[in-house]
Design a protein around this motif. Structure first.
Motif, mmCIF file in Angstrom:
data_model
loop_
_atom_site.group_PDB
_atom_site.id
_atom_site.type_symbol
_atom_site.label_atom_id
_atom_site.label_comp_id
_atom_site.label_asym_id
_atom_site.label_seq_id
_atom_site.Cartn_x
_atom_site.Cartn_y
_atom_site.Cartn_z
ATOM 1 N N CYS A 28 54.603 44.154 41.283
ATOM 2 C CA CYS A 28 53.738 43.030 40.893
ATOM 3 C C CYS A 28 53.010 43.432 39.617
ATOM 4 O O CYS A 28 52.423 44.517 39.552
ATOM 5 C CB CYS A 28 52.740 42.754 42.015
ATOM 6 S SG CYS A 28 51.349 41.708 41.512
ATOM 7 N N ALA A 29 53.039 42.563 38.620
ATOM 8 C CA ALA A 29 52.409 42.888 37.332
ATOM 9 C C ALA A 29 50.894 42.989 37.471
ATOM 10 O O ALA A 29 50.248 43.731 36.734
ATOM 11 C CB ALA A 29 52.778 41.824 36.301
ATOM 12 N N HIS A 30 50.334 42.254 38.413
ATOM 13 C CA HIS A 30 48.869 42.279 38.625
ATOM 14 C C HIS A 30 48.499 43.494 39.491
ATOM 15 O O HIS A 30 47.793 44.392 39.017
ATOM 16 C CB HIS A 30 48.437 40.954 39.268
ATOM 17 C CG HIS A 30 46.980 40.857 39.544
ATOM 18 N ND1 HIS A 30 46.032 40.931 38.552
ATOM 19 C CD2 HIS A 30 46.286 40.701 40.717
ATOM 20 C CE1 HIS A 30 44.824 40.815 39.092
ATOM 21 N NE2 HIS A 30 44.951 40.675 40.394
ATOM 22 N N LYS A 147 41.272 38.829 42.284
ATOM 23 C CA LYS A 147 42.462 37.978 42.158
ATOM 24 C C LYS A 147 42.819 37.699 40.702
ATOM 25 O O LYS A 147 43.943 37.318 40.388
ATOM 26 C CB LYS A 147 42.203 36.657 42.916
ATOM 27 C CG LYS A 147 43.427 35.803 43.131
ATOM 28 C CD LYS A 147 44.369 36.380 44.167
ATOM 29 C CE LYS A 147 45.765 35.784 44.066
ATOM 30 N NZ LYS A 147 46.723 36.366 44.980
ATOM 31 N N GLY A 148 41.838 37.850 39.814
ATOM 32 C CA GLY A 148 42.147 37.671 38.392
ATOM 33 C C GLY A 148 41.853 36.288 37.855
ATOM 34 O O GLY A 148 42.017 36.051 36.658
ATOM 35 N N PRO A 152 37.796 27.424 39.574
ATOM 36 C CA PRO A 152 38.359 26.359 38.738
ATOM 37 C C PRO A 152 39.743 26.694 38.172
ATOM 38 O O PRO A 152 40.619 25.832 38.123
ATOM 39 C CB PRO A 152 37.314 26.206 37.621
ATOM 40 C CG PRO A 152 36.026 26.636 38.258
ATOM 41 C CD PRO A 152 36.395 27.742 39.203
ATOM 42 N N ARG A 153 39.940 27.959 37.783
ATOM 43 C CA ARG A 153 41.258 28.332 37.242
ATOM 44 C C ARG A 153 42.323 28.342 38.344
ATOM 45 O O ARG A 153 43.493 28.024 38.097
ATOM 46 C CB ARG A 153 41.188 29.716 36.572
ATOM 47 C CG ARG A 153 40.284 29.753 35.364
ATOM 48 C CD ARG A 153 40.901 29.096 34.158
ATOM 49 N NE ARG A 153 41.854 29.957 33.478
ATOM 50 C CZ ARG A 153 42.715 29.527 32.558
ATOM 51 N NH1 ARG A 153 42.750 28.245 32.246
ATOM 52 N NH2 ARG A 153 43.544 30.371 31.961
ATOM 53 N N SER A 154 41.923 28.693 39.545
ATOM 54 C CA SER A 154 42.915 28.689 40.636
ATOM 55 C C SER A 154 43.332 27.250 40.951
ATOM 56 O O SER A 154 44.496 26.997 41.274
ATOM 57 C CB SER A 154 42.384 29.420 41.867
ATOM 58 O OG SER A 154 41.365 28.686 42.478
#
Ligand code: SF4
Length: 299
Positions: A28-30, A147-148, A152-154
Motif C-alpha cells: 500500500c502506497a499510504h 487516514k490522510g 470533507p475530503r473523504s
C-alpha cells in the motif's frame, strides 16, 4: 485466480472470490493507517508492464473464457497514473472477451488525485466498482488514525466515484473512535454516508491487530475500545442519522467476521427494521461479561 508468485500477502474483498486477482502493485502506497497491519513490512512497489502482462497471459492460458471479473490488487491500485490504468484496462479487454467488470480498492487520496474526467474515462474503460475504506466521516477520528484525509475530503472522494457513474462500496469501522469519540464518529459518519449515497455500505467492527499502532495505543492505555454492546449502540446512532433519499437503494451489510451480530437490508427502505434488530442486539450484547469471546485478536 492469482498468478503472481511473489511471497507477500494478497487481500481482496469477499465478493471478489471468483475474480482473477491481477496484481498491479505490491503493498500500500499510504501504509500509515494506525489500525491496519495488512501490508506492514511490505515495501510498496509498482509492478512492471512485463510482470502485469505475464499474469494476464497465465490467466488467459488457464481460463480465457471464464474470466468475467478482475480485481486489481494490492491495497490501492488507483495510485497508478490514469494512462497506465487505461492501458491495463484496454489489455484486459483484449485478453478476456467475456470481461464484465474490473474493480479495485481505492484510497481517498488516490481518488482525489484523479480529475472527474479521469474517473469517467476509467469507468468507460471498464473500471466499474471501487472499494473504499472510508472508516469514518469524522475529521478528528480520521486524523487520529492517520487516514490522510479529513471528513470533507473523504466525502469528496466518495462523491467523485459516484458522480463518475462507478459503483462504490464503502466500509466503515464501528468503534474506531473509541469510547470518547463514539458519538462524534457516529454523527459525522452518518452525514458522510448521506452525502455520498454509496451503492454498498459495510459496517465492520474494530479489531486491534498485532503490529498495528492502535493496538500499541490500547496496550499503553491510550485508546479505550467500545464494548460489544457499545459497538451496536454506535451502529444504531449511525443508522438512525443516515438520511438517504427514497430513490437510493444502498445495499447495507454488517456480516464481516469482525461483527458480533449480522444485519442485512437496503437503505433507506429497511431502515426501521434494521434499527429494531440493532437495538435488540445491543441489549443482548450489553449483558456480556467478557468481551473477547469471539476473537483472540480483538482487544
Ligand atoms: S487501511 Fe488501506 S490505505 Fe490504510 S494502510 Fe491499510 S491498506 Fe493502506
Amino acid at each position: 485466480m492469482f498468478f503472481d508468485d511473489y511471497d507477500t500477502p494478497v487481500f481482496r474483498p469477499p465478493s471478489e472470490a471468483n475474480s482473477f486477482i491481477l496484481r498491479v502493485t505490491r503493498g500500500c502506497a499510504h501504509n500509515k493507517c494506525t489500525y491496519c497491519n495488512m501490508y506492514r513490512g511490505v515495501p510498496f512497489q509498482v509492478l512492471t508492464d512485463e510482470e502485469i502482462a505475464r499474469q494476464m497471459a497465465l490467466a488467459y492460458s488457464y481460463n480465457r473464457d471464464g474470466v468475467r471479473r478482475v480485481f486489481l490488487a494490492d491495497g490501492d491500485a488507483l495510485v497508478l497514473s490514469t494512462e497506465r490504468l487505461l492501458r491495463i484496462l484496454h489489455a484486459l479487454k483484449q485478453y478476456f472477451p467475456h470481461l464484465q467488470r474490473v474493480s479495485s480498492y481505492a484510497a481517498p487520496k488516490d481518488i482525489l488525485r484523479k480529475s472527474p474526467e479521469d474517473m469517467i474515462k476509467l469507468r468507460e474503460a471498464g473500471l466499474k466498482l471501487l472499494y473504499y475504506g472510508m472508516e469514518s466521516g469524522d475529521s478528528v477520528t480520521l486524523k487520529a488514525v492517520n487516514k490522510g484525509v479529513d471528513g470533507p475530503r473523504s466525502i469528496e472522494a466518495g462523491r467523485r466515484v459516484v458522480e463518475a457513474g462507478m459503483k462504490l462500496s464503502i466500509m466503515i469501522i464501528l468503534g474506531i473512535a473509541g469510547v470518547e469519540g463514539s458519538e462524534r464518529h457516529a454523527l459525522e459518519t452518518a452525514k458522510a454516508i448521506s452525502e455520498i449515497q454509496p451503492t454498498m455500505l459495510s459496517a465492520l467492527c474494530l479489531m486491534l491487530y498485532r503490529g498495528s499502532e492502535l493496538k500499541e495505543q490500547f496496550e499503553r492505555g491510550e485508546f479505550h475500545p467500545l464494548s460489544p454492546g457499545g459497538l451496536m449502540h454506535e451502529l444504531h446512532r449511525i443508522l438512525e442519522n443516515v438520511d438517504l433519499p427514497e430513490h437510493c437503494h444502498t445495499i447495507f451489510r454488517s456480516n464481516h467476521v469482525s461483527n458480533y451480530a449480522n444485519f442485512a437490508g437496503n437503505l433507506p427502505k429497511d431502515k426501521q427494521r434494521l434499527l429494531v434488530e440493532v437495538q435488540m442486539a445491543a441489549e443482548e450484547l450489553d449483558k456480556l461479561k467478557t468481551w473477547d469471546v469471539y476473537n483472540d485478536d480483538r482487544y
